[in-house]
Enzyme design. Structure first.
Site, PDB file in Angstrom:
ATOM      1  CE  LYS A  22      73.835  74.255   2.407  1.00 61.08           C
ATOM      2  NZ  LYS A  22      73.636  75.669   2.102  1.00 61.08           N
ATOM      3  CB  THR A  23      78.048  77.830  -0.300  1.00 59.88           C
ATOM      4  OG1 THR A  23      77.085  77.664   0.740  1.00 59.88           O
ATOM      5  CG2 THR A  23      78.044  79.282  -0.742  1.00 59.88           C
ATOM      6  CG  ASP A  39      71.364  76.849  -0.093  1.00 61.67           C
ATOM      7  OD1 ASP A  39      71.558  75.614  -0.102  1.00 61.67           O
ATOM      8  OD2 ASP A  39      71.987  77.633   0.649  1.00 61.67           O
ATOM      9  CD  GLN A  61      72.233  69.149   7.048  1.00 58.67           C
ATOM     10  OE1 GLN A  61      72.483  70.083   7.819  1.00 58.67           O
ATOM     11  NE2 GLN A  61      72.928  68.956   5.943  1.00 58.67           N
ATOM     12  NE  ARG A  93      75.211  71.296  12.093  1.00 58.60           N
ATOM     13  CZ  ARG A  93      75.257  71.408  10.770  1.00 58.60           C
ATOM     14  NH1 ARG A  93      75.612  72.547  10.220  1.00 58.60           N
ATOM     15  NH2 ARG A  93      74.997  70.382   9.982  1.00 58.60           N
TER      16      ARG A  93
END
Length: 696
Positions: free
Chosen positions: A33-34, A215, A251, A629
């Site tokens: 996403k970044t 974000d 999330q 994770r």
């Protein structure tokens, strides 16, 4: 843009190039996403937006810093320097510094931290009970995050306790206004109020920030969502809704602090032209890990369909191990780490395995203790995520109080800490008399210092000390306003510390010279931290430097409270991470152990609460976050017996383990046995080497 297609997948490309209206990017865990946000910034610049017209809003300083650095690599230092990349709260500070006077704030208002707020609430509620004040603090924060003031809070109060809290909130609001101060929640609610009621200011900010990227939109609370709407709801229909919201409904794990998944639902209702793009390709985890994650989250109702997949191969099977109790669980986790490190390059994923490649994740903070003990016993280095912040240390709070006082002379809590640290012959009786005098004349403590009639309330011998302190603060404020650049800022700060005798103060207050030296070392780190910002250099966690404009010491002091409140002084230490699942969000490790995956722990349930469907769904999302994770190996640990208070009760495996649908029989290799085998092999090699050496 020509440089984009080669590095992005089709869904990412679609998200980057869609500029025609409101856009929701459903960014699954590890889906890049970044990368999408930074490439979209580049696309906006190519489309004709000026850097200062683009705002990218995140939740943490660390995320904002990473985003700015990655944007800099993509668009160049000159353009990146003028991008508005900040947290919600930092943007709020910027707006209030510019236009807060329209709400009655002066330009140099103070930002109260949690301790200041607690003290003010006790004063407002005429109580010395910390626990009660904490409950008021949570209630007031919750109301502010819903956009309610004290009158509205009292109208919706559900019981007598809440009605009392609402009345305390009213007096608290009055005291904040008198002190020319705001709390952390005000940094969102006041800018929203400003935009909602002032057409001129709203038009100004809508023209300034013409495209907004947000974000982690699933983590927004009601008032943050409303602030976003105020920025993007332009009266010109052609410019309405020019934003990209990036998030993942799977999330959303911060309901306990006001975040609401309802905001994602509202987007599609309030912006009918909303373009929804799902990023489903995961670049982090192996197929087996993602199948386990998809299996769990499939049991939650879906706002938007999305299913993660990976082309990294199946990888190691997800292992579930059953342990006798907490101590046994900790021993097995440590043994697993030692076994994987001993296996070295043979571990799936290749290469040498370092301590920083491991994380042990759990639902609640109290679960860390037994793992810490086991790691210390094994001489393995570790850190506990969420331990005491650098900025929570007493010596740093002392110095921040001085800096806050320079910014806002009316900041009474800062005044009281600065005037008495280090001690300068101004006692509690003098300060009490000064406080009564200031209250009678409705002035701040600092302003009261210079009142002509102060002698009627404070003894003459004390007035001299008070005036000396006031003159020093005035002089320091003047020098701080006119000092810029790293070297000059450092010289000013070190001179100030020498003037007030702070190093000696630390030594006088500690029995141990070693402890005093450690505290002074923290002070020097803090001086360097400020000086770098004055010089236009901000060092990020990877040791890289983000360049910004040079600032005066006073400029840095003006923003220090919000920086501290969001501070995450991460580092790249080669240590094992112990972390709660909440604190682990946004992070990743090659090897993850999920500990205590039992009913009552995960999903968490206390004796006096019902497990509502909404609570269960959020706990399931927390399990999903934990699973995703892991990059290479995932060990899920459950307890046969677990501690509950002083009792030991039977452990029931979490329902989430069954939901992972690990159909194939997972190889339950006992890490203890694997470790013994590795040690035996090493011993055999050593023996063979010794024999060969003797023959030679």
């Amino acid at each position: 843009m020509s440089s984009v297609p080669a590095s992005l997948n089709p869904a990412q490309l679609e998200a980057v190039h869609y500029l025609g209206g409101p856009c929701l990017v459903l960014a699954g865990a590890g889906s890049g996403k970044t990368r999408v946000i930074t490439h979209k910034i580049a696309r906006l610049l190519e489309a004709g937006y000026a850097p200062g017209q683009i705002a990218a809003i995140t939740f943490t300083n660390k995320a904002a810093q990473e985003m700015r650095e990655r944007a800099k690599e993509l668009v160049g230092a000159r353009a990146a320097k003028h991008l508005v990349v900040s947290t919600f709260h930092s943007l709020g500070v910027r707006m209030l510094r510019a236009d807060g006077t329209r709400l009655g704030l002066k330009e140099k208002f103070s930002i109260f931290d949690s301790d200041d707020v607690l003290g003010l609430l006790k004063e407002a509620g005429a109580s010395s009970d910390n626990a009660l004040a904490r409950r008021w603090q949570w209630a007031i924060s919750g109301w502010k995050n819903q956009g309610l003031n004290s009158e509205q809070a009292e109208a919706v109060a559900a019981n007598d306790d809440e009605r009392v809290a609402a009345r305390v909130m009213k007096r608290y609001e009055e005291k904040l206004a008198a002190y020319q101060a705001v709390d952390f929640d005000d940094l969102i609610s006041l800018p929203h109020k400003l935009l909602r009621q002032d057409d001129e200011v709203r038009a100004k900010w809508q023209e300034t920030l013409r495209y907004v990227l947000v974000d982690e939109v699933q983590d927004t609370n009601t008032i943050q969502y409303e602030l976003l709407k105020s920025l993007v709801d332009h009266p010109d229909e052609r410019r309405r809704g020019l934003f990209t919201a990036v998030g993942d409904d799977d999330q959303s794990i911060y309901g306990w602090r006001g975040a609401t998944i309802e905001n994602l639902k509202r987007l599609s209702v309030e912006y009918p032209r909303l373009k929804v793009i799902a990023l489903e390709q995961n670049y982090r985890s192996t197929g087996n890990i993602l199948r386990a994650a998809n299996g769990v989250i499939a049991h939650n109702p879906k706002l938007f369909e999305k299913k993660l997949w990976s082309d990294l191969g199946d990888g190691e099977p997800v292992r579930v191990v059953e342990c006798d109790g907490e101590e046994h669980e900790a021993e097995r986790a440590v043994a697993s780490i030692q076994a994987l490190r001993g296996a070295g390059g043979s571990v799936a994923g290749g290469g040498g395995v370092e301590f920083k490649d491991f994380a042990i994740l759990y639902r609640a903070n109290h679960q860390a203790r037994v793992f810490e003990k086991a790691l210390r016993r094994a001489n393995l280095p570790y850190k506990v995520s969420g331990g005491q912040s650098f900025f929570d240390r007493a010596e740093i709070r002392d110095l921040c109080a001085w800096l806050r006082l320079l910014v806002n002379n009316d900041d009474d809590p800062a005044f009281l800490r600065a005037v008495s640290t280090p001690k300068r012959g101004i006692g509690t009786q003098t300060l009490s008399s000064l406080g009564e005098f200031a209250g009678r004349w409705k002035t701040s403590l600092y302003e009261a210092l210079f009142a002509e009639s102060l002698g009627t309330a404070v003894p003459a011998r004390a007035i001299g000390s008070l005036h000396e302190f006031g003159r020093y603060v005035n002089d320091l404020e003047y020098r701080a306003r006119h000092t810029t650049g790293s070297e000059d800022a450092k010289a000013l700060l070190m001179g100030w510390l020498k003037d007030i005798g702070y190093e000696q103060h630390l030594h006088d207050g500690e029995d141990s010279e070693k402890l005093a030296a450690a505290r002074w070392s923290n002070v020097l780190d803090f001086v360097d931290w400020i000086a770098k910002r004055c010089g236009g250099e901000i060092e990020n966690d990877g040791g890289m430097t983000v360049e910004t404009e040079k600032k005066s010491v006073l400029d840095v002091a003006q923003t220090i409270s919000v920086i501290i409140s969001l501070a995450e002084r991460g580092d790249d230490q080669n240590v094992i991470t112990l972390s709660t699942l909440h604190a682990a969000k946004g992070l990743e490790w090659p090897h993850v152990t999920l500990a205590g995956v039992n009913e009552g722990l995960l999903p968490f349930r206390s004796d006096d609460e019902d497990m509502t469907p909404e609570r269960l769904e959020e706990e399931r999302r927390l399990m999903y976050v934990g699973i995703t994770r892991a990059r290479t190996t995932l060990l899920v640990s459950t307890l046969r017996r677990r501690k509950k208070g002083r009792d030991t009760i039977q452990g029931v495996p979490s329902r989430f383990i069954k939901e992972m649908k690990l159909h194939e029989v997972q190889a339950k290799v006992d890490p203890m046995e694997k470790l013994k085998a590795l040690r035996a092999a090493a011993a055999e090699r050593a023996a063979q080497s010794a024999v060969a050496g003797s023959k030679a």
